[in-house]
Design a protein around this motif. Structure first.
Motif, mmCIF file in Angstrom:
data_model
loop_
_atom_site.group_PDB
_atom_site.id
_atom_site.type_symbol
_atom_site.label_atom_id
_atom_site.label_comp_id
_atom_site.label_asym_id
_atom_site.label_seq_id
_atom_site.Cartn_x
_atom_site.Cartn_y
_atom_site.Cartn_z
ATOM 1 N N ILE A 125 0.926 -1.410 0.107
ATOM 2 C CA ILE A 125 -0.080 -0.023 0.021
ATOM 3 C C ILE A 125 0.694 1.254 -0.080
ATOM 4 C CG2 ILE A 125 -1.658 1.175 1.296
ATOM 5 C CD1 ILE A 125 -2.780 -1.600 2.295
ATOM 6 N N ARG A 126 2.086 1.374 0.557
ATOM 7 C CA ARG A 126 2.757 2.334 0.842
ATOM 8 C C ARG A 126 3.515 2.633 -0.766
ATOM 9 N NH1 ARG A 126 4.086 0.904 6.216
ATOM 10 N NH2 ARG A 126 5.778 -0.554 5.385
ATOM 11 N N GLN A 127 3.865 1.560 -1.408
ATOM 12 C CA GLN A 127 4.293 1.658 -2.697
ATOM 13 C C GLN A 127 3.228 2.171 -3.708
ATOM 14 O OE1 GLN A 127 7.570 0.402 -3.098
ATOM 15 N NE2 GLN A 127 7.489 1.552 -5.262
ATOM 16 N N LEU A 128 1.923 1.803 -3.450
ATOM 17 C CA LEU A 128 0.968 2.357 -4.382
ATOM 18 C C LEU A 128 0.724 3.805 -4.135
ATOM 19 C CD1 LEU A 128 -1.731 -0.440 -3.857
ATOM 20 C CD2 LEU A 128 -0.646 -0.082 -6.003
ATOM 21 N N LYS A 129 0.889 4.271 -2.653
ATOM 22 C CA LYS A 129 0.902 5.654 -2.559
ATOM 23 C C LYS A 129 2.003 6.587 -3.448
ATOM 24 C CE LYS A 129 0.978 9.323 0.878
ATOM 25 N NZ LYS A 129 1.049 9.749 2.320
ATOM 26 N N MET A 130 3.185 5.883 -3.434
ATOM 27 C CA MET A 130 4.347 6.415 -4.288
ATOM 28 C C MET A 130 4.142 6.689 -5.604
ATOM 29 S SD MET A 130 7.564 4.568 -2.173
ATOM 30 C CE MET A 130 8.750 5.264 -3.610
ATOM 31 N N TYR A 131 3.357 5.466 -6.149
ATOM 32 C CA TYR A 131 2.991 5.434 -7.543
ATOM 33 C C TYR A 131 1.864 6.600 -7.832
ATOM 34 C CZ TYR A 131 5.419 1.369 -8.152
ATOM 35 O OH TYR A 131 6.502 0.313 -8.179
ATOM 36 N N GLY A 132 1.416 7.112 -6.567
ATOM 37 C CA GLY A 132 0.316 8.351 -7.049
ATOM 38 C C GLY A 132 -1.173 7.993 -6.244
ATOM 39 N N ALA A 133 -1.287 6.873 -5.927
ATOM 40 C CA ALA A 133 -2.688 6.612 -5.339
ATOM 41 C C ALA A 133 -3.233 7.328 -4.382
ATOM 42 C CB ALA A 133 -2.760 5.085 -4.930
ATOM 43 N N ASP A 134 -4.431 7.774 -4.439
ATOM 44 C CA ASP A 134 -5.082 8.495 -3.340
ATOM 45 C C ASP A 134 -6.012 7.796 -2.272
ATOM 46 O OD1 ASP A 134 -4.449 11.272 -4.612
ATOM 47 O OD2 ASP A 134 -5.521 10.181 -6.366
ATOM 48 N N ARG A 135 -6.306 6.503 -2.768
ATOM 49 C CA ARG A 135 -6.891 5.508 -1.790
ATOM 50 C C ARG A 135 -6.811 4.146 -2.252
ATOM 51 N NH1 ARG A 135 -13.469 5.900 -0.805
ATOM 52 N NH2 ARG A 135 -12.791 8.149 0.108
ATOM 53 N N VAL A 136 -6.842 3.370 -1.369
ATOM 54 C CA VAL A 136 -6.465 1.913 -1.533
ATOM 55 C C VAL A 136 -7.757 0.970 -1.025
ATOM 56 C CG1 VAL A 136 -5.043 -0.157 -1.452
ATOM 57 C CG2 VAL A 136 -3.975 2.036 -1.718
ATOM 58 N N VAL A 137 -8.455 0.467 -1.849
ATOM 59 C CA VAL A 137 -9.516 -0.557 -1.522
ATOM 60 C C VAL A 137 -8.917 -1.908 -1.222
ATOM 61 C CG1 VAL A 137 -11.900 -1.547 -2.220
ATOM 62 C CG2 VAL A 137 -11.008 0.676 -3.185
ATOM 63 N N LEU A 138 -8.984 -2.425 0.256
ATOM 64 C CA LEU A 138 -8.312 -3.511 0.347
ATOM 65 C C LEU A 138 -8.978 -4.716 0.013
ATOM 66 C CD1 LEU A 138 -7.717 -3.028 4.473
ATOM 67 C CD2 LEU A 138 -6.086 -2.511 2.490
ATOM 68 N N ALA A 139 -8.098 -5.841 -0.149
ATOM 69 C CA ALA A 139 -8.716 -7.081 -0.575
ATOM 70 C C ALA A 139 -9.444 -7.725 0.382
ATOM 71 C CB ALA A 139 -7.679 -8.091 -0.966
ATOM 72 N N ARG A 140 -10.762 -8.337 -0.144
ATOM 73 C CA ARG A 140 -11.735 -8.720 0.821
ATOM 74 C C ARG A 140 -10.942 -10.028 1.741
ATOM 75 N NH1 ARG A 140 -14.680 -7.864 -4.080
ATOM 76 N NH2 ARG A 140 -16.707 -6.879 -3.850
ATOM 77 N N GLU A 141 -10.064 -10.423 1.378
ATOM 78 C CA GLU A 141 -9.195 -11.349 2.134
ATOM 79 C C GLU A 141 -8.571 -10.966 3.325
ATOM 80 O OE1 GLU A 141 -10.509 -12.169 -1.854
ATOM 81 O OE2 GLU A 141 -8.926 -10.943 -1.198
ATOM 82 N N VAL A 142 -8.633 -9.581 3.553
ATOM 83 C CA VAL A 142 -7.737 -9.219 4.974
ATOM 84 C C VAL A 142 -8.768 -9.297 6.013
ATOM 85 C CG1 VAL A 142 -6.599 -7.155 5.798
ATOM 86 C CG2 VAL A 142 -6.572 -7.768 3.273
#
Length: 401
Positions: A127-144
């Motif tokens: 998730i931190r990597q996705l933020k570095m790429y520019g993501a503004d929000r992350v929808v977690l996998a349902r398997e968490v």
């Protein structure tokens, strides 16, 4: 506790408006292109314009799914589409592809980029990597699991979105190829045939080994997170998401209203007890057509979370009418019929700003003032006497005893 977003699905323009009227802080919907629910009605650009304007009147948000698994040929027209969404005031897009996110940041930077559950984000490092790429929000996998969500929320500095209700895939975050192999419809490019929900006979060569009277299904129980809502709020999750872009207007209204009331009760009262959770579960039962469970939130999802041979959830209420108007002088509601009901039935009315209220059907009239005793023509317009005031967009259901 921080304010949390309730995010509801929308199959079409009517359902998007219903979700907003019944308490959603935001709605998500698919356009005619690039969406994983190609069998949903989905929105033309003019429809998206209309719902954006409607949402702004209510100070709500609109997100558009651009979440297919892209192949090279799928990128045609994507830049123009993203620019159009930004120009008409869409708040954000829900995406699976990092390439689409890069294009969005370059050509339509006004749009937030929300990483879809399709990307199966299950840990804080990813998730931190996705933020570095520019993501503004992350929808977690349902398997968490809930315990993992609490840890992830402490470790990352980006808004998180969590599914709380609706259909569950029998494969990881929806990444399934059953439909591809069995119907030649690509589940990850909008064509899922829901093959896991079919009924099967099981053979060992030519010998039937399954129960002749109870066909096998690979279908998961639906997700229901009522027992975890308070923990999700306290974990500072940004958005609670309802699944169901293929669901009915009634389902969207009932489920959205129930979670809206539950969230508000938690926020105002600083908590909720088991008795009140049970009440909200009973309210959700009024819209269900499959048994539900807490999915992976409690940890490992074993065989008890699947529907082996189970058919339906035993719906306790039936949606019978949509209120179009109310005449204060006569005490009559103008209704649009959905399902059969008769004089003498017990009906229950609910709306965005009222608690459930029941009455016995005493008087039914056609538009020509003909007295009726049975109503059985869907979409027919009728008058029905109601002993209390109702408003347009309220819904009426039959209580099945």
């Amino acid at each position: 506790m921080n304010k949390i977003e309730l995010l509801a699905p929308a199959k079409d323009l009517q359902k998007a408006k219903t979700a907003i009227r019944y308490g959603a802080d935001a709605v998500y919907l698919g356009g005619k292109q690039f969406s994983l629910r190609s069998r949903a009605s989905n929105f033309e650009i003019e429809d998206i314009k209309e719902i954006v304007a409607f949402a702004k009147e209510y100070r709500r948000k609109v997100y558009v799914t651009v979440n297919i698994v892209f192949h090279d040929d799928d990128f045609k027209g994507i830049i123009a589409y993203l620019r159009t969404l930004a120009d008409i005031g869409v708040d954000g897009i829900i995406i699976e592809s990092l390439a689409v996110m890069a294009l969005c940041k370059k050509y339509a930077p006004a749009l937030e980029c929300h990483i879809s559950t399709q990307l199966s984000s299950t840990n804080s490092d990813a998730i931190r990597q996705l933020k570095m790429y520019g993501a503004d929000r992350v929808v977690l996998a349902r398997e968490v699991a809930m315990s993992e969500i609490e840890v992830i929320a402490q470790r990352v500095d980006i808004p998180l979105e969590v599914f709380i209700h609706g259909g569950m895939c029998s494969n990881y975050s929806g990444r399934c190829t059953l439909s591809n192999r069995m119907t030649l419809r690509d589940a990850n490019r909008g064509g899922c045939a829901q093959s896991c929900r079919w009924k099967y006979r099981i053979y060992d060569n030519d010998r039937l080994v399954s129960d002749r009277e109870c066909l096998l299904s690979m279908s998961s129980k639906d997700l229901r997170a009522t027992s975890y809502i308070e923990r999700l709020i306290r974990a500072n999750v940004a958005s609670l998401k309802i699944e169901g872009r293929m669901k009915s207007d009634y389902y969207i209204a009932q489920v959205t209203k129930t979670y809206r009331n539950m969230i508000d009760e938690i926020m105002i009262g600083n908590g909720i007890d088991a008795r009140r959770i049970a009440y909200y579960d009973r309210e959700l039962d009024k819209a269900e057509n499959r048994p539900s469970d807490d999915g992976f939130l409690s940890g490992h999802a074993d065989h008890s979370k699947h529907l082996y041979g189970v058919n339906g959830a035993g719906v306790t209420h039936e949606y019978v009418a949509y209120v179009k108007d109310f005449d204060l002088h006569t005490g009559r509601a103008l209704i649009e019929v959905r399902n059969k009901f008769t004089k003498g039935d017990i009906l229950e009315v609910f709306g965005p700003d009222m608690n459930n209220e029941r009455f016995k059907v005493e008087d039914i009239f056609s538009l020509d003032e003909e007295v009726l005793t049975v109503v059985n023509q869907p979409m027919e317009m009728l008058w029905i006497r109601v002993p209390f005031m109702v408003k347009p967009h309220y819904m009426i259901r039959k209580v099945i005893r």
